[in-house]
Design an enzyme around this catalytic site. Structure first.
Site, mmCIF file in Angstrom:
data_model
loop_
_atom_site.group_PDB
_atom_site.id
_atom_site.type_symbol
_atom_site.label_atom_id
_atom_site.label_comp_id
_atom_site.label_asym_id
_atom_site.label_seq_id
_atom_site.Cartn_x
_atom_site.Cartn_y
_atom_site.Cartn_z
ATOM 1 N N CYS A 1 35.201 42.626 7.236
ATOM 2 C CA CYS A 1 36.077 42.088 7.890
ATOM 3 C C CYS A 1 36.626 41.027 7.184
ATOM 4 O O CYS A 1 36.225 40.377 6.280
ATOM 5 C CB CYS A 1 35.643 41.283 9.122
ATOM 6 S SG CYS A 1 34.145 42.406 10.331
ATOM 7 N N ARG B 1 40.016 44.658 3.761
ATOM 8 C CA ARG B 1 38.576 44.390 3.978
ATOM 9 C C ARG B 1 38.275 45.150 5.210
ATOM 10 O O ARG B 1 37.094 45.122 5.559
ATOM 11 C CB ARG B 1 38.570 42.958 4.131
ATOM 12 C CG ARG B 1 38.733 42.172 2.758
ATOM 13 C CD ARG B 1 38.516 40.822 3.098
ATOM 14 N NE ARG B 1 36.728 40.514 3.361
ATOM 15 C CZ ARG B 1 35.968 40.411 2.483
ATOM 16 N NH1 ARG B 1 36.273 40.199 1.212
ATOM 17 N NH2 ARG B 1 34.635 40.121 3.007
ATOM 18 N N TRP C 1 36.147 45.488 10.611
ATOM 19 C CA TRP C 1 35.415 46.664 10.341
ATOM 20 C C TRP C 1 34.288 46.616 11.206
ATOM 21 O O TRP C 1 33.261 45.940 11.061
ATOM 22 C CB TRP C 1 35.030 46.561 8.905
ATOM 23 C CG TRP C 1 34.548 47.884 8.289
ATOM 24 C CD1 TRP C 1 35.602 48.960 7.811
ATOM 25 C CD2 TRP C 1 33.362 48.443 8.184
ATOM 26 N NE1 TRP C 1 34.905 49.894 7.294
ATOM 27 C CE2 TRP C 1 33.281 49.477 7.576
ATOM 28 C CE3 TRP C 1 32.272 47.570 8.264
ATOM 29 C CZ2 TRP C 1 32.239 50.245 7.279
ATOM 30 C CZ3 TRP C 1 30.681 48.370 8.277
ATOM 31 C CH2 TRP C 1 31.246 49.621 7.550
ATOM 32 N N ASN D 1 32.298 37.391 10.401
ATOM 33 C CA ASN D 1 32.061 38.609 9.298
ATOM 34 C C ASN D 1 30.605 38.434 9.023
ATOM 35 O O ASN D 1 30.082 37.545 8.578
ATOM 36 C CB ASN D 1 33.016 38.539 7.952
ATOM 37 C CG ASN D 1 32.644 39.610 7.087
ATOM 38 O OD1 ASN D 1 32.113 40.716 7.320
ATOM 39 N ND2 ASN D 1 32.635 39.332 5.835
ATOM 40 N N GLY D 2 29.880 39.650 9.429
ATOM 41 C CA GLY D 2 28.461 39.522 9.169
ATOM 42 C C GLY D 2 27.854 40.286 10.295
ATOM 43 O O GLY D 2 28.266 41.167 11.140
ATOM 44 N N GLU E 1 31.566 60.202 -10.532
ATOM 45 C CA GLU E 1 32.703 59.255 -9.742
ATOM 46 C C GLU E 1 34.141 60.086 -9.422
ATOM 47 O O GLU E 1 34.847 59.741 -8.702
ATOM 48 C CB GLU E 1 33.127 58.110 -11.136
ATOM 49 C CG GLU E 1 34.213 57.390 -11.216
ATOM 50 C CD GLU E 1 34.158 56.456 -9.968
ATOM 51 O OE1 GLU E 1 33.284 56.281 -9.003
ATOM 52 O OE2 GLU E 1 35.479 55.844 -9.671
#
Ligand code: M6R
Length: 604
Positions: free
Chosen positions: A2, A27, A71, A97-98, A477
């Protein structure tokens, strides 16, 4: 994950916050919200892009507010679950955020006290607890609330009854203060602030800040005020803009001749024929003369795998590369080996957890990162910076090539410390390194040709990438880039492995991208291409410009300029990046913000 922004100052907070959120939406971008105190606390939230939110907010003159791009971690994507979350009396707002790990228990306790919840988020319990503990001083309420919370957080809180203050606090999620004149900011990330200030203060673990438009105070967990130093950010606003490119990803791919120079600048002396890190890590690197352990996630992990080939070849020491989230299950911790954490953002939770674990086990640790002041630079014993400028596209591009350059310089430095590299060898590497920006530019000039080949695979359901040696992690990749932004299923394989299982998936409709370099594996890769062709698929080879044989074996050939096999990995990467980009663009995918992904993964 976030994105977080808080503003207090002389401007209209709404405009500043929307502007900053647009810079932060890489983000997280499933929903967004804003809270402004304009006499009363007012909160607006919308699902989807920031522009949806912007349209819904009426004119407001408040000069203090908070904003958030989400998010989702707990609760579906919806208006109710977007942030800010507010207290039941609608006077306190929080953005977060978390992950609050004990939120279910806290929620039950609060429900037993007649609290009614309106969202499924873990964050809402913070807003409710803040109201419970509020007795006229919002920072005291935040201190009290945080004592009950387990998990990770970066939060910004504001309260209608104290309309001049914003409170920020962090644990295991990044948070910075932006210092301005007659205005101050709290943000999750530097690009949000660049338009307004380049003066930042990084909050450390467990710290809490109280900002007004004219003051900044930071406290530790024991409520003791701490003196913090301001850092000046050298990135500028232009670095975080598209500069005429249709996507950040393409701009960042095209930035690479410059970012490679940036990674070399001040570190490589052609005249003295030396490698030196201004970050003073020489003593630390002497811990890496016996063995090295690399930890990282995603693209940074693949940079680590490329680094393994480079370091083992140049230094003749063993290198173990581990996915950071798996590192904790790794039973041998060799204290005498140097642990290198590679992380573009410096904030990836899994990588930070591995870094902490390595340090706690007594290993010396080095971080390779793009963000000065990031948590990785604070945990590790030392760090070196990729100096690539902000990377906004979710798909990592320019930071990947710079990580590889830094691993190469690290290898050369360790070899000089060990005295195992002839001075001619070092000089040759330096000369070849200096050629790299020109070689990458050659690839970028060939972008239209790569686009032509992209048309061949844009409708495929599945694409394979193969390579041997150092080209194996490049295949991984290449596949990650393609799947991440085009949503085509893609897998990278060691070329010799196909016959041990993956061949079962190969049909004539599965294009195979084969990386072929002039090294001892060359003939074996040609044989692998023969085995593939016998089963019907088209083969797109990525080969040296002087390879005259390859055209007899592959259907299409993309060329890279001759350089040493180790250093060819950089122009080859640029081809793989452009291939993925053009396929995604032909499929009209949202390239900079692929579904379900976020730029920086700050939850474990
Ligand atoms: O910031 P980090 O380098 O620690 O991020 C690690 C991965 O999340 C990141 O490389 C991710 O795999 C990229 N989106 C890939 O393009």
């Amino acid at each position: 994950m976030c994105g977080i922004i808080g503003y207090t100052g002389f401007r209209e907070a709404k405009n500043v916050i929307i502007e900053c959120l647009k810079k932060l939406d890489y983000r997280g971008y499933d929903s967004a919200g804003i809270g402004i105190i304009d006499d009363k606390l007012q909160v607006f939230k919308e699902v989807g892009e920031i522009t949806h939110l912007e349209k819904e907010i009426p004119a407001m003159s408040g000069d203090i507010g908070i904003g958030h791009t989400r998010w989702a971690t707990h609760g579906k994507v919806s208006k109710e679950n977007a942030h800010p979350q507010i207290s039941p009396n609608k006077k306190i707002a929080v953005i977060h955020n978390g992950i609050i790990e004990n939120f279910k228990k806290l929620k039950e306790e609060l429900e037993n006290k007649e609290h009614t919840f309106t969202s499924q988020t873990d964050t809402e319990v913070i807003a409710h607890l803040l109201e419970e503990y509020y007795e006229g001083n919002i920072e005291e309420a935040v201190f009290a609330t945080l004592k009950h919370i387990q998990g990770s957080y970066a939060i910004v809180v504001m309260c209608e009854d104290e309309p001049e203050k914003l409170i920020g606090a962090r644990k295991e999620s990044p948070l910075i203060i932006g210092v301005g004149d007659n205005e101050n900011f709290i943000a999750s990330d530097i690009p949000a602030l660049l338009k307004y200030t380049n003066r930042v203060i990084y909050l450390d673990e467990g710290e809490l800040c109280v900002i007004t438009k004219n003051s900044v105070h930071v406290f530790d967990e024991t409520k003791k005020e701490v003196t913090k130093k301001e850092d000046i950010i050298t990135w500028n606003v232009k670095d975080a803009e598209k500069s005429g490119f249709p996507h950040f990803m393409l701009k960042e791919i095209f930035d690479q001749p410059d970012t490679i120079n940036q990674a070399l600048r001040g570190r490589v002396s052609e005249i003295k024929q030396t490698i030196d890190f201004p970050e003073n890590v020489e003593k630390l690197l002497s811990n890496g003369t016996d063995s090295i352990h690399i930890v990282a996630c995603g693209t940074s992990y693949y940079a680590g795998l490329v680094g393994k080939y480079i370091i083992e070849q140049i230094c003749k020491i063993p290198v173990i590369v581990e996915i950071a989230s798996e590192y904790r299950f790794f039973s041998t911790r060799n204290k005498s080996s140097l642990v290198i954490a590679i992380t573009q953002s410096g904030e990836t939770s899994d990588t930070l957890a591995a870094l902490r674990e390595a340090k706690n086990s007594g290993c010396k640790t080095l971080a390779i990162t793009n963000v000065i002041g990031s948590t990785a630079t604070r945990i590790a014993n030392g760090y070196i910076l990729t100096q690539s400028g902000p990377e906004i596209g979710v798909a990592a591009t320019k930071t990947f090539t710079s990580q590889i350059i830094l691993l190469l310089l690290t290898a050369l430095k360790i070899a000089s410390i060990k005295n195992t590299l002839g001075s001619n060898d070092l000089y040759n590497y330096i000369l070849q390194l200096k050629e790299l920006p020109r070689h990458v530019r050659q690839i970028l000039d060939n972008s239209d040709e790569i686009k032509r080949i992209a048309k061949q695979i844009k409708d495929s359901e599945s694409v394979f990438f193969i390579g041997r040696g150092i080209n194996y992690p490049l295949s991984l990749e290449g596949a990650l880039k393609l799947k991440e932004i085009s949503y085509i299923h893609a897998e990278g394989f060691a070329a010799g492995e196909l016959k041990h299982g993956p061949f079962a998936l190969l049909t004539k409709d599965t294009p195979v991208v084969a990386i072929v370099t002039n090294d001892p594996t060359y003939n074996k890769v040609l044989a692998n291409i023969g085995e593939i062709k016998a089963r019907g698929p088209q083969v797109i080879a990525i080969a040296d410009e002087h390879d005259t044989e390859i055209e007899k074996h592959a259907d299409f050939v993309l060329r890279f300029p001759s350089n040493s096999t180790l250093l060819s990995c950089i122009p080859i990467t640029a081809i793989l990046q452009l291939l993925a980009y053009h396929v995604a663009s032909l499929r009209n995918c949202p390239i900079d913000k692929p579904r379900n992904l976020a730029k920086s993964v700050t939850v474990e």
